[in-house]
Write a protein that holds these residues in place. Structure first.
Motif, short mmCIF file in Angstrom:
data_model
loop_
_atom_site.label_atom_id
_atom_site.label_comp_id
_atom_site.label_asym_id
_atom_site.label_seq_id
_atom_site.Cartn_x
_atom_site.Cartn_y
_atom_site.Cartn_z
N THR A 25 73.57 17.62 -67.48
CA THR A 25 73.04 16.88 -66.02
C THR A 25 71.34 16.62 -66.32
O THR A 25 71.37 15.86 -67.07
CB THR A 25 72.46 18.66 -65.16
N ALA A 26 70.54 16.08 -64.69
CA ALA A 26 69.47 15.44 -65.37
C ALA A 26 68.91 15.95 -64.84
O ALA A 26 69.00 17.22 -63.99
CB ALA A 26 69.45 14.23 -64.71
N GLN A 39 75.70 9.99 -58.26
CA GLN A 39 75.67 11.69 -58.88
C GLN A 39 77.49 11.75 -59.49
O GLN A 39 77.45 11.85 -59.99
CB GLN A 39 75.36 12.13 -57.51
N GLU A 40 78.23 10.58 -58.55
CA GLU A 40 79.91 10.57 -58.59
C GLU A 40 80.03 9.84 -59.93
O GLU A 40 80.92 10.56 -60.78
CB GLU A 40 80.73 10.16 -57.37
N GLU A 41 79.43 9.10 -60.21
CA GLU A 41 78.91 7.91 -61.42
C GLU A 41 79.23 8.51 -62.96
O GLU A 41 79.52 9.16 -63.36
CB GLU A 41 78.19 7.16 -61.19
N PHE A 42 77.47 9.24 -62.32
CA PHE A 42 77.53 10.45 -63.04
C PHE A 42 78.59 11.65 -63.69
O PHE A 42 78.52 11.53 -64.38
CB PHE A 42 75.53 11.56 -62.55
N SER A 70 69.74 21.64 -59.59
CA SER A 70 70.09 20.59 -59.73
C SER A 70 71.19 20.88 -60.24
O SER A 70 72.31 21.37 -60.66
CB SER A 70 69.37 20.26 -61.34
N PRO A 71 72.46 19.88 -59.92
CA PRO A 71 74.07 19.47 -59.88
C PRO A 71 73.94 19.63 -61.16
O PRO A 71 73.53 18.41 -61.71
CB PRO A 71 74.19 18.14 -58.78
#
Length: 265
Positions: A25-26, A39-42, A70-71
């Motif tokens: 996560t971030a 987000q999808e790339e993360f 936090s996703p």
């Protein structure tokens, strides 16, 4: 569990680590400012990083959760070595190895607008909800003490006589009132101290990088000067070429001597 059992070797130590859980996560701020594509790339890169580290076949669970502040990507991996052993130690190792993994992962997602936390930071972990809850609290106002606070309270009523608070109990009650009132201020001060320490550590890191840059620049300048000297000697021709040839022969002989000594050992 069925997938996990299929991956595990038949022979293993009783105390072997069967699986390692990862949370990718971030910081909450990034999720607010990042696009859906970022987000999808993360998540895609997070899964790729795990597969590169453990082997794609050993990542048996990887799910994205967006139901919290936090996703994050929750994953389970089997720490299986190339020769078929279970060894979480070889993958996770000690603090140095884990720090190296954090650096490696940060590099994998850096172009998404993320940067690694301070390496070797002494900051203590704090729950995200607690940290941001403290920051969002309104400023603390001064408590007001009125005569009613100092009036002894009746602890037990009796028919002919009642039990009331003594001076010590009154003092303890008033002290607790002030403790409750000032607790948010104490927690906010704790957050401020952590942010100040983080800023100080970032400044120290910046100074260290600046020194490394100066050293590299000096070394580069020295090499450039040596090259210019050699070019001047080449242009001059004559004896200068013999000097260059002699230096090349000396360097070659020195390297050969080192190789011979290494083989003899």
């Amino acid at each position: 569990m069925g997938q996990l059992r299929e991956l595990l070797p038949e022979k293993r130590r009783k105390d072997a680590v069967l699986a390692v859980e990862y949370l990718m996560t971030a910081s909450p701020e990034w999720w607010k400012s990042s696009s859906q594509a970022q987000q999808e790339e993360f998540f895609s890169r997070s899964l790729t990083w795990l597969k590169d580290k453990y082997g794609a076949q050993n990542v048996f669970v990887a799910t994205v959760h967006r139901d919290e502040k936090s996703p994050h990507l929750a994953a389970f991996v089997v720490p299986m070595t190339v020769d078929g052993r279970l060894s979480a130690k070889e993958f996770i190792g000690n603090r140095t190895k884990m720090s190296s993994d954090q650096t490696s992962f940060a590099e994998a997602v850096r172009d998404l607008g993320l940067e690694r936390g301070i390496e070797g930071s002494k900051a203590r972990h704090q729950r995200i909800q607690q940290h941001y809850g403290q920051l969002e609290r309104p400023p603390v106002t001064l408590p007001r003490l009125n005569p009613a606070h100092l009036e002894p309270k009746v602890l037990q009523k009796g028919l002919f006589r009642s039990t009331v608070e003594g001076p010590d109990l009154v003092a303890e009650r008033v002290a607790k009132l002030f403790d409750r009132h000032y607790q948010p201020a104490v927690e906010q001060a704790s957050v401020t101290v952590q942010e100040t320490r983080r800023a100080r550590e970032m400044a120290q890191t910046a100074r260290a990088l600046k020194e490394q840059e100066k050293t590299a620049q000096k070394a580069h300048a020295d090499v450039q000067q040596q090259l210019r000297s050699l070019l001047e000697m080449v242009r001059a021709g004559g004896p200068a070429l013999e000097v260059i040839r002699g230096r090349l022969i000396e360097n070659h002989e020195a390297r050969q001597t080192k190789l011979d000594r290494g083989m003899s050992r």
